[in-house]
Design an enzyme around this catalytic site. Sequence first.
Site, PDB file in Angstrom:
ATOM      1  N   ASP A   1      -6.556  -3.573  -7.288  1.00 47.45           N
ATOM      2  CA  ASP A   1      -7.051  -4.212  -6.074  1.00 47.45           C
ATOM      3  C   ASP A   1      -7.225  -5.699  -6.328  1.00 47.45           C
ATOM      4  O   ASP A   1      -7.529  -6.103  -7.463  1.00 47.45           O
ATOM      5  CB  ASP A   1      -8.395  -3.597  -5.651  1.00 47.45           C
ATOM      6  CG  ASP A   1      -8.671  -3.903  -4.188  1.00 47.45           C
ATOM      7  OD1 ASP A   1      -8.220  -3.124  -3.332  1.00 47.45           O
ATOM      8  OD2 ASP A   1      -9.296  -4.937  -3.905  1.00 47.45           O
TER       9      ASP A   1
ATOM     10  N   TYR B   1     -14.047 -13.055   0.577  1.00 53.03           N
ATOM     11  CA  TYR B   1     -14.838 -11.870   0.201  1.00 53.03           C
ATOM     12  C   TYR B   1     -16.128 -12.273  -0.503  1.00 53.03           C
ATOM     13  O   TYR B   1     -17.194 -11.699  -0.256  1.00 53.03           O
ATOM     14  CB  TYR B   1     -14.022 -10.928  -0.690  1.00 53.03           C
ATOM     15  CG  TYR B   1     -13.100 -10.025   0.102  1.00 53.03           C
ATOM     16  CD1 TYR B   1     -13.613  -8.946   0.809  1.00 53.03           C
ATOM     17  CD2 TYR B   1     -11.744 -10.266   0.153  1.00 53.03           C
ATOM     18  CE1 TYR B   1     -12.772  -8.121   1.555  1.00 53.03           C
ATOM     19  CE2 TYR B   1     -10.894  -9.447   0.892  1.00 53.03           C
ATOM     20  CZ  TYR B   1     -11.418  -8.382   1.593  1.00 53.03           C
ATOM     21  OH  TYR B   1     -10.594  -7.580   2.337  1.00 53.03           O
TER      22      TYR B   1
ATOM     23  N   ARG C   1       0.825  -1.225   0.000  1.00 55.95           N
ATOM     24  CA  ARG C   1       0.000   0.000   0.000  1.00 55.95           C
ATOM     25  C   ARG C   1       0.850   1.262   0.000  1.00 55.95           C
ATOM     26  O   ARG C   1       0.474   2.251   0.642  1.00 55.95           O
ATOM     27  CB  ARG C   1      -0.924   0.043   1.230  1.00 55.95           C
ATOM     28  CG  ARG C   1      -1.974  -1.016   1.279  1.00 55.95           C
ATOM     29  CD  ARG C   1      -3.251  -0.529   0.601  1.00 55.95           C
ATOM     30  NE  ARG C   1      -4.144  -1.661   0.413  1.00 55.95           N
ATOM     31  CZ  ARG C   1      -5.078  -2.026   1.264  1.00 55.95           C
ATOM     32  NH1 ARG C   1      -5.292  -1.301   2.332  1.00 55.95           N
ATOM     33  NH2 ARG C   1      -5.821  -3.072   1.024  1.00 55.95           N
TER      34      ARG C   1
ATOM     35  N   ARG D   1      -3.656   6.490   0.657  1.00 58.89           N
ATOM     36  CA  ARG D   1      -4.235   7.688   1.275  1.00 58.89           C
ATOM     37  C   ARG D   1      -3.291   8.514   2.136  1.00 58.89           C
ATOM     38  O   ARG D   1      -3.582   9.668   2.420  1.00 58.89           O
ATOM     39  CB  ARG D   1      -5.453   7.283   2.112  1.00 58.89           C
ATOM     40  CG  ARG D   1      -6.675   7.012   1.264  1.00 58.89           C
ATOM     41  CD  ARG D   1      -7.708   6.261   2.054  1.00 58.89           C
ATOM     42  NE  ARG D   1      -7.176   4.958   2.407  1.00 58.89           N
ATOM     43  CZ  ARG D   1      -7.849   4.031   3.063  1.00 58.89           C
ATOM     44  NH1 ARG D   1      -9.069   4.273   3.478  1.00 58.89           N
ATOM     45  NH2 ARG D   1      -7.302   2.867   3.319  1.00 58.89           N
TER      46      ARG D   1
ATOM     47  N   ARG E   1      -7.993  11.347  -5.559  1.00 59.29           N
ATOM     48  CA  ARG E   1      -9.211  10.690  -5.086  1.00 59.29           C
ATOM     49  C   ARG E   1     -10.364  11.658  -4.835  1.00 59.29           C
ATOM     50  O   ARG E   1     -11.523  11.240  -4.764  1.00 59.29           O
ATOM     51  CB  ARG E   1      -8.894   9.888  -3.819  1.00 59.29           C
ATOM     52  CG  ARG E   1      -8.260   8.529  -4.122  1.00 59.29           C
ATOM     53  CD  ARG E   1      -9.316   7.486  -4.528  1.00 59.29           C
ATOM     54  NE  ARG E   1     -10.057   7.005  -3.382  1.00 59.29           N
ATOM     55  CZ  ARG E   1     -11.294   7.319  -3.083  1.00 59.29           C
ATOM     56  NH1 ARG E   1     -11.972   8.147  -3.833  1.00 59.29           N
ATOM     57  NH2 ARG E   1     -11.885   6.800  -2.026  1.00 59.29           N
TER      58      ARG E   1
HETATM   59  O1  CP3 Z   1       0.150  -1.826  -2.486  1.00 60.08           O
HETATM   60  C1  CP3 Z   1      -0.156  -0.941  -3.313  1.00 60.08           C
HETATM   61  O2  CP3 Z   1       0.198   0.244  -3.211  1.00 60.08           O
HETATM   62  C2  CP3 Z   1      -0.909  -1.361  -4.553  1.00 60.08           C
HETATM   63  C3  CP3 Z   1      -2.317  -1.253  -4.525  1.00 60.08           C
HETATM   64  C4  CP3 Z   1      -3.163  -2.190  -3.672  1.00 60.08           C
HETATM   65  C5  CP3 Z   1      -4.406  -1.783  -3.126  1.00 60.08           C
HETATM   66  N1  CP3 Z   1      -5.018  -2.870  -2.575  1.00 60.08           N
HETATM   67  C6  CP3 Z   1      -4.925  -0.415  -3.185  1.00 60.08           C
HETATM   68  C7  CP3 Z   1      -6.051  -0.021  -2.324  1.00 60.08           C
HETATM   69  C8  CP3 Z   1      -3.006  -3.534  -3.359  1.00 60.08           C
HETATM   70  C9  CP3 Z   1      -1.833  -4.443  -3.640  1.00 60.08           C
HETATM   71  C10 CP3 Z   1      -4.197  -3.966  -2.690  1.00 60.08           C
HETATM   72  C11 CP3 Z   1      -4.430  -5.359  -2.267  1.00 60.08           C
HETATM   73  C12 CP3 Z   1      -5.601  -5.656  -1.426  1.00 60.08           C
HETATM   74  N2  CP3 Z   1      -6.874  -5.166  -1.530  1.00 60.08           N
HETATM   75  C13 CP3 Z   1      -5.611  -6.621  -0.391  1.00 60.08           C
HETATM   76  C14 CP3 Z   1      -4.451  -7.464   0.006  1.00 60.08           C
HETATM   77  C15 CP3 Z   1      -3.440  -6.627   0.703  1.00 60.08           C
HETATM   78  C16 CP3 Z   1      -3.753  -6.360   2.132  1.00 60.08           C
HETATM   79  O3  CP3 Z   1      -3.855  -5.182   2.493  1.00 60.08           O
HETATM   80  O4  CP3 Z   1      -3.836  -7.328   2.854  1.00 60.08           O
HETATM   81  C17 CP3 Z   1      -6.893  -6.644   0.170  1.00 60.08           C
HETATM   82  C18 CP3 Z   1      -7.356  -7.493   1.334  1.00 60.08           C
HETATM   83  C19 CP3 Z   1      -7.694  -5.734  -0.565  1.00 60.08           C
HETATM   84  C20 CP3 Z   1      -9.143  -5.445  -0.399  1.00 60.08           C
HETATM   85  C21 CP3 Z   1      -9.323  -4.027  -0.015  1.00 60.08           C
HETATM   86  N3  CP3 Z   1      -9.246  -2.977  -0.899  1.00 60.08           N
HETATM   87  C22 CP3 Z   1      -9.604  -3.507   1.268  1.00 60.08           C
HETATM   88  C23 CP3 Z   1      -9.756  -4.328   2.531  1.00 60.08           C
HETATM   89  C24 CP3 Z   1      -9.705  -2.117   1.124  1.00 60.08           C
HETATM   90  C25 CP3 Z   1     -10.065  -1.125   2.174  1.00 60.08           C
HETATM   91  C26 CP3 Z   1      -8.801  -0.769   2.840  1.00 60.08           C
HETATM   92  C27 CP3 Z   1      -8.964   0.408   3.761  1.00 60.08           C
HETATM   93  O5  CP3 Z   1      -7.974   0.599   4.469  1.00 60.08           O
HETATM   94  O6  CP3 Z   1      -9.970   1.114   3.705  1.00 60.08           O
HETATM   95  C28 CP3 Z   1      -9.435  -1.798  -0.218  1.00 60.08           C
HETATM   96  C29 CP3 Z   1      -9.391  -0.436  -0.824  1.00 60.08           C
HETATM   97  C30 CP3 Z   1      -8.030   0.008  -1.262  1.00 60.08           C
HETATM   98  N4  CP3 Z   1      -7.185  -0.751  -2.022  1.00 60.08           N
HETATM   99  C31 CP3 Z   1      -7.436   1.288  -1.053  1.00 60.08           C
HETATM  100  C32 CP3 Z   1      -6.211   1.277  -1.731  1.00 60.08           C
HETATM  101  C33 CP3 Z   1      -5.215   2.407  -1.867  1.00 60.08           C
HETATM  102  C34 CP3 Z   1      -8.071   2.453  -0.320  1.00 60.08           C
HETATM  103  C35 CP3 Z   1      -9.021   3.030  -1.279  1.00 60.08           C
HETATM  104  C36 CP3 Z   1      -9.304   4.482  -1.129  1.00 60.08           C
HETATM  105  O7  CP3 Z   1     -10.230   4.828  -0.374  1.00 60.08           O
HETATM  106  O8  CP3 Z   1      -8.661   5.291  -1.818  1.00 60.08           O
END
Ligand code: CP3
Length: 343
Positions: free
Chosen positions: A74, A151, A25, A29, A38
Amino acid sequence: MGEDHVFLRACRRESTEYTPVWLMRHAGRYMEEYRDIRRKVTFLGLCKSPDLAAEVTLLPVQKLGVDAAIIFGDILLPLEGMGIHLEFAEGRGPLIRNPIREGEDIERLRLIEPEEDVPFLLKAIEIVRRELEGRVPLIGFAGAPFTLASYLIEGGRSNDYSKTKGLMLGFPSWWHRLMEKLAEGTIRYLRAQVNRGAQALQLFDTWVGCLNPGDYEAHVLPYSRRVIQEVGEQVPLIHFSVGTSGFLHLIKKAGGDVIGIDWHMDLGRTWECLGYDVGIQGNLDPSVLLASRQVIEVHVQRVLESAGNCPGHIFNLGHGVLPETPVENVIFMVETVHRLSRR
Ligand code: CP3
């Protein structure tokens, strides 16, 4: 081009001048530039706009000096192509309004065709590779079958994953069908990313730590192994999970050139147990980045010392960057890893 990069050499357990570092990540944000983008576009809108997704992918390379980029997207993006309605409710994470409850739902799931279902992601990979000009390698990624299944079945995150386990233990033939489809879809998804230019892969099995070792081995390992065997030949693959210290040997058995670990374990001891025939990625506690520079430096030093200069360590956090992390601290951490590990 780029094959000699320090990150790829570490994936192959070759010795490097310093320990490569990137953060899960690291495009997100906590960065002002990301928040600005965003404000104009939703999260899914951002993922589906190749130019914007490429821009966001490149931000950490420019701002942080990390040794690898990871394509912005994602793990849940391929689910739409399977016929699932996906939403990201502001501040609440992913939401699936038509979760899977029975055999018929599983039969209805389509297998994805990456060129048709995620053209935006493949296009973004192409743009990023062109813009990077070989400076650092690009990582592609996917969710592992279990985490995707969780999921699909729960409809979002869960505290106990009881519906997922209920289907796995109560309806084994449905579970098998579902995991087969997810494994096949994930293979297609990852192969398409490699074909477009991804130079390494990370498989995220984020929620599999909710299982006991026996159920992991019987009901999950064969599917993860199949994915890794079928895509891990072409490029290095990092196999990441959270909360699996009790069965990390089984995670290794499922495969991966590098095992990504969370911060609950000592990296050096874990590596010793796993054996030095795999690389290791991790494992700074993400909360440390909320502390002072002095504290960050002590913790970075501790992880590096624990790895003991063995070839095959990729520095990372134990999980994603927290949104409230000051960006200066991330820059300082990357610089500290490079400075303290230089050999
Ligand atoms: O790592 C990176 O910078 C690359 C991008 C990336 C995202 N999600 C961007 C994202 C990667 C590799 C993921 C993988 C992902 N997505 C996982 C596995 C990694 C982990 O964290 O365990 C999972 C479980 C997801 C599912 C997911 N997507 C969740 C649980 C969420 C909410 C997270 C939160 O903190 O609110 C997301 C949304 C998400 N994916 C965001 C980002 C930058 C936040 C979105 C936003 O509001 O801008």
